[in-house]
Write an enzyme that holds these catalytic residues in place. Sequence first.
Site, PDB file in Angstrom:
ATOM      1  N   SER A 691       0.653  -1.160  -0.586  1.00 30.53           N
ATOM      2  CA  SER A 691       0.279  -0.060  -0.087  1.00 30.53           C
ATOM      3  C   SER A 691       0.888   1.291  -0.281  1.00 30.53           C
ATOM      4  O   SER A 691       0.109   2.505   0.406  1.00 30.53           O
ATOM      5  CB  SER A 691      -0.797   0.045   1.136  1.00 30.53           C
ATOM      6  OG  SER A 691      -0.219  -0.102   2.298  1.00 30.53           O
ATOM      7  N   LYS A 734      -6.894   3.306   8.660  1.00 29.79           N
ATOM      8  CA  LYS A 734      -5.431   4.497   8.104  1.00 29.79           C
ATOM      9  C   LYS A 734      -6.606   6.134   8.388  1.00 29.79           C
ATOM     10  O   LYS A 734      -5.837   6.992   8.795  1.00 29.79           O
ATOM     11  CB  LYS A 734      -5.179   3.697   6.741  1.00 29.79           C
ATOM     12  CG  LYS A 734      -4.795   2.426   6.773  1.00 29.79           C
ATOM     13  CD  LYS A 734      -4.255   2.031   5.329  1.00 29.79           C
ATOM     14  CE  LYS A 734      -3.577   0.969   4.961  1.00 29.79           C
ATOM     15  NZ  LYS A 734      -3.463   0.311   3.860  1.00 29.79           N
TER      16      LYS A 734
END
Length: 800
Positions: A691, A734
Amino acid sequence: MTDQPDQKPTLDINSEKIPELLPILPLFDAALFPKMVLPLVVMQGESVRLIDEAMAQNRIIGLVVSKKPIEENKPDRSDLASIGTSALILKMAKTQDNRTQLLVQGLHRFKIKSWESSRPYLRARIQVLEEDETKGKETEALMSNLMGQFNRIVELSPGLPPEIGQMAKSIPEPGTLADMVASTINATPLEKQKVLETQNVKERLKEVTRLVNHQLSVLELGNKIQSQVKGDMDKSQKEYYLRQQLKAIKEELGEQDETQVEIEEYRAKIGEKNLPPEAHKEAERELDRLARMHPSSAEYTVASTYLDWITALPWHDSTSDNVDIKKAQKILDEDHYGLEKPKKRIIEYLAVRKLKPESKGPILCFAGPPGTGKTSLGQSIARALGRKFHRISLGGVRDEAEIRGHRRTYVGALPGRIIQGLRRAESNNPVFMLDEIDKVGSDFRGDPSSALLEVLDPEQNFSFSDHYLDVPFDLSKVMFITTANILDTIPPALRDRMEVLMLHGYTLDEKLKIAKRYLIPRQRDEHGLNAKQIKFSQGALKQIISGYTREAGLRNLEREIANVCRGVASKIATGKAKTVTINLDDIHGYLGPIRFTSETKSRVSTPGVVTGLAWTPTGGELLFIEATAMKGKKGLTLTGQLGDVMKESATAALSFIRSNAKSLDIDEDFFDTHDLHIHVPAGAIPKDGPSAGVTMLTALTSLLTGKTINKDLAMTGEITLRGQVLPIGGIKEKVLAAHRAGIKEIILPEWNQKDLEDVPAKVKKEIRFHFVDKMKDVLELALNGRKRPARKRRSPKRKR
């Protein structure tokens, strides 16, 4: 039996009188020493003829030990020893079964010089061996030591008369003494033959002493064993006699035997429990065994402990479920703020139980960072259902017997933790919390996670078999709830049996409300304070949450509140204050300097630095990626303890930039004369995952174009060489981490737009989200603050 009429000759025969040619009689199971007497039985025809002819002449024969059994009429010379003993036949008698019995006395040692013939029997030419009977100090010492040991053997051997010891003392010659002792002790013919072949008198005394020491150690050990056995038997007989007397006394007094009373109590318990057929059969069988045992035996304790367990388990004892949905919802809301998804799932479970009481419930698994309320939620479920609650910590469990129990092969055997928990809960439908199921290990004692497969399967656990009970127990009524921080370490087969409910981290507003509603009142009570003595302002709580803790859960927040409460308690106890209000400016005095500050403004102030988002088992984190260039030759350096996947993402980002350098306004010759370096700070922490690809791509482009990134912008996503942005996981964690750090804009893959449903509505209002599917769109947003317009597809031109 008839004796031969021949008169017995004199026993005093010198070595000169021994014929040089002697008939040889092989021996297998005996050995004869000079001056010793030995009875023999002769059965072979050739040997009988040898004896008959010797009796007709001088009655002197040679005896030689054979190393192997002698086949009938076929003695093998190679198996015969080279040294033997000449012997005088003292007496001979023949029996009716054609056997010849002899009594012979040894005369002298001899050595076979040569074999003369083997028909009709063996004859050999011999040489008589003379002995040196000279004594010295060492010889006398050896004789004295041998006599002492031999007398001890005579004392310990009931088969030897005491007179033989006195007879040994009267022998003055050392060689004769050694021969006499060797012939008396229990030694093998080959060991005796070794003594016979030892001509040196000192060496012979040493060899015999060795044999005597071995024989003495055997006799002493046997005597010790005999004494122990006799002592045990005497003790057992004495105890039996006393017990019989005690039994008779109790019968006279009209008292009942305690053992019988205990057996009757077990029988009554078995009848009252209404055990299932298999359990009832096993309990009756164990009770019958117990009735036949004595209370002092170890097996008695094993059997009685088993009966205690099997009669104490709640085979049919259940608690009534609370199916009042509104009341259950109220209890869940009282105990926990937020956690809407788990609460909704629990209410659904209660609704199904209300409509169909016999339904089998699911196995719930609460997964999420530490401190998010997984364990306490299980307690709330038990309270809402009105069931007993039992928690089992599986962290570090490596022994399968912890789940399935120990087999009843030793006194300390016990059932597994599942059965033990049911006994403590005293009901067969408690709420079982299997805590930290992701931390179960395995070693040579088995794999506990494999044993849990049966426990956590509603289709199998109705007949769960514990090794200790050895009868099936129905676990289908138990509500199992498991907790885990991460799911990757749980075996797939076990994870498939559970319904996973994710508990994500809390937002700032949620932490504020939880602190006011739960944490502050709890810490006030623990520190002896009341609501008037200590108060927290809104700004102070926000400062504690954002400046002194950085976590998804609440544990550190509660610790910091406890620190403040201790400081206030100290002031009140010393009389410095009666009431204290904690304001923003007071936090420094209680907790010290601020530990966490927003790093985005200071870090993202130069080209080549970008804020990324990362997922960890404890929640989301900000990830700062830095890039720089220096003179070199096309090198790429990656630091920060990056994993292989993250390194590959950096390589893919550089390849994309080089292949699109012209469209990005980057000098294509720049890469030929420069090296690039990508660093991710916090180098002591391992990092991996795809990511960060979007963040690395933006950091390199920012460096090469000289453009800085908006300090309030963060991004995450996986990249491909084709220029696409792929979806990633951990979106909620996140986003919450970005919200805690004050991020205002986030770039996410377009495919992750659906995952924003889990993000709280207030967070979504305060953050602007950009969804992209092309890497060039990421760069437009990050570097230029806008997204490229979507291109319209042109219809293909027709060929004329």
